[in-house]
Scaffold this motif. Sequence first.
Motif, PDB file in Angstrom:
ATOM      1  N   ASN A  52       8.694   6.353  -0.413  1.00  0.00           N
ATOM      2  CA  ASN A  52       9.421   7.540   0.053  1.00  0.00           C
ATOM      3  C   ASN A  52       8.542   8.484   0.866  1.00  0.00           C
ATOM      4  O   ASN A  52       9.047   9.274   1.666  1.00  0.00           O
ATOM      5  N   ASP A  53       7.229   8.405   0.653  1.00  0.00           N
ATOM      6  CA  ASP A  53       6.321   9.314   1.361  1.00  0.00           C
ATOM      7  C   ASP A  53       5.734   8.671   2.620  1.00  0.00           C
ATOM      8  O   ASP A  53       4.762   9.177   3.186  1.00  0.00           O
ATOM      9  N   PHE A  54       6.331   7.571   3.091  1.00  0.00           N
ATOM     10  CA  PHE A  54       5.773   6.828   4.219  1.00  0.00           C
ATOM     11  C   PHE A  54       5.609   7.695   5.460  1.00  0.00           C
ATOM     12  O   PHE A  54       4.552   7.725   6.091  1.00  0.00           O
ATOM     13  N   GLU A  55       6.654   8.429   5.837  1.00  0.00           N
ATOM     14  CA  GLU A  55       6.590   9.214   7.077  1.00  0.00           C
ATOM     15  C   GLU A  55       5.743  10.465   6.919  1.00  0.00           C
ATOM     16  O   GLU A  55       5.316  11.051   7.914  1.00  0.00           O
ATOM     17  N   ASP A  56       5.482  10.893   5.687  1.00  0.00           N
ATOM     18  CA  ASP A  56       4.511  11.969   5.470  1.00  0.00           C
ATOM     19  C   ASP A  56       3.098  11.448   5.721  1.00  0.00           C
ATOM     20  O   ASP A  56       2.255  12.150   6.282  1.00  0.00           O
ATOM     21  N   GLU A  57       2.862  10.187   5.296  1.00  0.00           N
ATOM     22  CA  GLU A  57       1.540   9.585   5.470  1.00  0.00           C
ATOM     23  C   GLU A  57       1.294   9.183   6.922  1.00  0.00           C
ATOM     24  O   GLU A  57       0.183   9.306   7.426  1.00  0.00           O
ATOM     25  N   GLY A 105      -3.514   6.173  15.897  1.00  0.00           N
ATOM     26  CA  GLY A 105      -2.396   6.912  15.325  1.00  0.00           C
ATOM     27  C   GLY A 105      -2.882   7.838  14.226  1.00  0.00           C
ATOM     28  O   GLY A 105      -4.050   7.781  13.801  1.00  0.00           O
ATOM     29  N   ARG A 106      -1.982   8.674  13.772  1.00  0.00           N
ATOM     30  CA  ARG A 106      -2.334   9.654  12.753  1.00  0.00           C
ATOM     31  C   ARG A 106      -1.983   9.135  11.359  1.00  0.00           C
ATOM     32  O   ARG A 106      -0.986   8.452  11.178  1.00  0.00           O
ATOM     33  N   ARG A 107      -2.841   9.498  10.411  1.00  0.00           N
ATOM     34  CA  ARG A 107      -2.558   9.213   9.011  1.00  0.00           C
ATOM     35  C   ARG A 107      -2.983  10.390   8.165  1.00  0.00           C
ATOM     36  O   ARG A 107      -4.110  10.886   8.286  1.00  0.00           O
ATOM     37  N   ILE A 108      -2.099  10.845   7.323  1.00  0.00           N
ATOM     38  CA  ILE A 108      -2.415  11.892   6.357  1.00  0.00           C
ATOM     39  C   ILE A 108      -2.567  11.202   5.012  1.00  0.00           C
ATOM     40  O   ILE A 108      -1.573  10.798   4.390  1.00  0.00           O
ATOM     41  N   ARG A 109      -3.790  11.027   4.605  1.00  0.00           N
ATOM     42  CA  ARG A 109      -4.054  10.230   3.411  1.00  0.00           C
ATOM     43  C   ARG A 109      -3.437  10.888   2.180  1.00  0.00           C
ATOM     44  O   ARG A 109      -3.723  12.044   1.880  1.00  0.00           O
ATOM     45  N   PRO A 110      -2.571  10.154   1.467  1.00  0.00           N
ATOM     46  CA  PRO A 110      -1.893  10.759   0.316  1.00  0.00           C
ATOM     47  C   PRO A 110      -2.834  10.909  -0.876  1.00  0.00           C
ATOM     48  O   PRO A 110      -3.758  10.097  -1.059  1.00  0.00           O
ATOM     49  N   PRO A 111      -2.627  11.945  -1.687  1.00  0.00           N
ATOM     50  CA  PRO A 111      -3.487  12.171  -2.854  1.00  0.00           C
ATOM     51  C   PRO A 111      -3.533  10.972  -3.800  1.00  0.00           C
ATOM     52  O   PRO A 111      -4.550  10.727  -4.440  1.00  0.00           O
ATOM     53  N   ARG A 112      -2.452  10.173  -3.862  1.00  0.00           N
ATOM     54  CA  ARG A 112      -2.415   9.045  -4.799  1.00  0.00           C
ATOM     55  C   ARG A 112      -3.494   7.997  -4.498  1.00  0.00           C
ATOM     56  O   ARG A 112      -3.836   7.197  -5.361  1.00  0.00           O
TER      57      ARG A 112
END
Length: 205
Positions: free
Chosen positions: A28-33, A190-197
């Motif tokens: 679910n957090d794919f597009e945030d990442e 490309g951009r990646r926002i590394r998730p805390p998990r």
Amino acid sequence: MSEPNRQVRRGKGSRPSPASLGVVRVGNDFEDEYPDGDTTCTEAYASLVRTGEALLGELDRRIRLTFGVPQAAATALAVIDGASAPLTPSQVSDRVLIPSATMTAMLDLLERRGWIRRIPNPDDRRSVLIEITPDGRAAADQLLPGIRTLERSIASALSPDERACLLNLLGKILTRTAAVAAEHPDPLNGRRIRPPRLDGQPQRT
């Protein structure tokens, strides 16, 4: 005509088909990442790759079981069988879409099986031509109808209308892929926002 290779049967401990994993789904957090990504684009692309691997894998499994040769060699045999005249090794390689070095090994294998023979090329003394033998024709006459049966078994999961729709959609994907492949490739970026998990941080429940 052919000697089954019993070692390729599915058994205990063997790897399952990629098809058993189903379609690819992202979190679910794919597009945030991945702010530059799109959920359905990634799921569709990855599922097409998985489908291709599964289809080729099953074809290779059946061919090895029946003939004891890899799928690439069987495809080369089919190309040689379908030609109206003997082919050069490079012509076979171009039609099968595998490197010439790999094709040489495949042709060596087919020749050892007695399915093809190399003959002098009357137009070029430095090269040879590849022609099919009677045993090769017999093998092709078993191989090709068998592939048609496998294709029908799998594609029958769709109705005729669904298959027509699938072909139309795949045509669009192939057209776009061909256009991209014809362009000068850019480095992956490309951009990646590394998730805390992924950083060992505790997850909220």
